[in-house]
Design an enzyme around this catalytic site. Sequence first.
Site, mmCIF file in Angstrom:
data_model
loop_
_atom_site.group_PDB
_atom_site.id
_atom_site.type_symbol
_atom_site.label_atom_id
_atom_site.label_comp_id
_atom_site.label_asym_id
_atom_site.label_seq_id
_atom_site.Cartn_x
_atom_site.Cartn_y
_atom_site.Cartn_z
ATOM 1 N N HIS A 154 0.170 0.420 -14.296
ATOM 2 C CA HIS A 154 1.392 0.925 -13.662
ATOM 3 C C HIS A 154 2.617 0.257 -14.278
ATOM 4 O O HIS A 154 2.511 -0.794 -14.923
ATOM 5 C CB HIS A 154 1.385 0.629 -12.155
ATOM 6 N N LYS A 158 5.915 -2.472 -10.078
ATOM 7 C CA LYS A 158 4.922 -2.375 -8.990
ATOM 8 C C LYS A 158 4.608 -3.767 -8.444
ATOM 9 O O LYS A 158 4.381 -4.702 -9.208
ATOM 10 C CB LYS A 158 3.660 -1.675 -9.486
HETATM 11 P P1 NAD Z 1 10.759 1.715 -4.106
HETATM 12 O O1 NAD Z 1 10.926 0.231 -3.926
HETATM 13 O O2 NAD Z 1 11.510 2.403 -5.185
HETATM 14 O O3 NAD Z 1 11.130 2.458 -2.721
HETATM 15 C C1 NAD Z 1 10.854 1.964 -1.437
HETATM 16 C C2 NAD Z 1 12.071 2.278 -0.575
HETATM 17 O O4 NAD Z 1 11.752 1.979 0.792
HETATM 18 C C3 NAD Z 1 13.287 1.423 -0.981
HETATM 19 O O5 NAD Z 1 14.410 2.263 -1.163
HETATM 20 C C4 NAD Z 1 13.468 0.498 0.230
HETATM 21 O O6 NAD Z 1 14.816 0.139 0.454
HETATM 22 C C5 NAD Z 1 12.925 1.393 1.348
HETATM 23 N N1 NAD Z 1 12.617 0.654 2.570
HETATM 24 C C6 NAD Z 1 11.987 -0.543 2.687
HETATM 25 N N2 NAD Z 1 11.949 -0.889 3.996
HETATM 26 C C7 NAD Z 1 12.538 0.115 4.696
HETATM 27 C C8 NAD Z 1 12.798 0.329 6.075
HETATM 28 N N3 NAD Z 1 12.467 -0.564 7.005
HETATM 29 N N4 NAD Z 1 13.405 1.488 6.442
HETATM 30 C C9 NAD Z 1 13.765 2.409 5.509
HETATM 31 N N5 NAD Z 1 13.572 2.227 4.183
HETATM 32 C C10 NAD Z 1 12.950 1.111 3.794
HETATM 33 O O7 NAD Z 1 9.195 1.936 -4.237
HETATM 34 P P2 NAD Z 1 8.414 3.279 -4.685
HETATM 35 O O8 NAD Z 1 8.049 3.189 -6.107
HETATM 36 O O9 NAD Z 1 9.150 4.479 -4.175
HETATM 37 O O10 NAD Z 1 7.054 3.089 -3.866
HETATM 38 C C11 NAD Z 1 7.052 2.952 -2.456
HETATM 39 C C12 NAD Z 1 5.620 2.785 -1.977
HETATM 40 O O11 NAD Z 1 4.900 3.987 -2.240
HETATM 41 C C13 NAD Z 1 4.836 1.666 -2.686
HETATM 42 O O12 NAD Z 1 3.959 1.070 -1.745
HETATM 43 C C14 NAD Z 1 4.044 2.429 -3.747
HETATM 44 O O13 NAD Z 1 2.896 1.742 -4.168
HETATM 45 C C15 NAD Z 1 3.721 3.666 -2.976
HETATM 46 N N6 NAD Z 1 3.345 4.845 -3.792
HETATM 47 C C16 NAD Z 1 2.355 5.614 -3.284
HETATM 48 C C17 NAD Z 1 1.991 6.782 -3.930
HETATM 49 C C18 NAD Z 1 0.956 7.677 -3.297
HETATM 50 O O14 NAD Z 1 0.679 8.764 -3.819
HETATM 51 N N7 NAD Z 1 0.389 7.275 -2.149
HETATM 52 C C19 NAD Z 1 2.633 7.152 -5.123
HETATM 53 C C20 NAD Z 1 3.672 6.344 -5.607
HETATM 54 C C21 NAD Z 1 4.026 5.188 -4.920
#
Ligand code: NAD
Length: 265
Positions: A154, A158
């Site tokens: 990744h 990450k």
């Molecule tokens: P990122 O850090 O870009 O985004 C996360 C967002 O959540 C940030 O903008 C942060 O400010 C916000 N956030 C955190 N706490 C919060 C709260 N209490 N209220 C509202 N917003 C809040 O990360 P990302 O790359 O978008 O990934 C997010 C998560 O999704 C990670 O755990 C990643 O591993 C996961 N992910 C899962 C999949 C899937 O298919 N399941 C795919 C991609 C990423």
Amino acid sequence: MKIGIVGCAGRMGRMLINAVLDTEGAFLAGGTEQPGSAFLGADLGGLAGRIDQDLTVGDDPNALFTLSGAVIDFTSPAATRHHAVLAVANRTALIVGTTGLSHMDEAVLTDAAGSVPVVYAPNFSVGVTLAMALTERAAAVLGDDYDIEIVEMHHRHKVDAPSGTALGLGRAAAAGREVALDDVWCRARDGHTGARPKGQIGFATLRGGDVVGDHTVIFAGDGERFEIGHKASSRMVFAKGAVRAALWCEGRAPGLYTMRDVLGL
Ligand code: NAD
């Protein structure tokens, strides 16, 4: 269905705004970010590179859950725990993509699923969901004469390892062998590790650049190797899958579902 997006300014949050706007039958209810975020008050359309939607980023998730038929959460484990409680209080379906959840975090989702539909998947892409089903089948057919190793790569931002998807593939392999993953996993190796125990499921983690997500499950036998691989080149596949899961929850009984349930795999 009106769909809310918590963490809407994140990498996945912005994709999710686009996916909701582009999906028939899905309407944007709004989005939140954490208190103090520089994005509070920004228009959701602008965040996603679209025309303004007259919806601004808020910091009151309870108000968003009240307005939404389903809320999609790709945030952090602490935020997801809080959102699960709000989903129950507001009778709102919850779609969880956040990875790195502990067993206690997962127990909070299981509790919520007693009252509302919860779809929890480490990977919402159709291809990876199929890879999970194939991995379970291959592990059952090949048995433990074949050593299972799962390699993932990744992007450099990450924060959790191995990836939730790698662990999901490991869980599928363990299910095929009818064992619990936690009893047989080796999450990383370093130094004098000794010979590989029979039945172990190993993980190797690579991090770098802008890789969206590569996964390979290797079944290494004597004289042959069998591999199941998947490479994501756009986060949009996860966002589209999550919106599909949200629409699937309409009228659905409470329960803890996975993307395999949504796709009927
Ligand atoms: P990122 O850090 O870009 O985004 C996360 C967002 O959540 C940030 O903008 C942060 O400010 C916000 N956030 C955190 N706490 C919060 C709260 N209490 N209220 C509202 N917003 C809040 O990360 P990302 O790359 O978008 O990934 C997010 C998560 O999704 C990670 O755990 C990643 O591993 C996961 N992910 C899962 C999949 C899937 O298919 N399941 C795919 C991609 C990423």
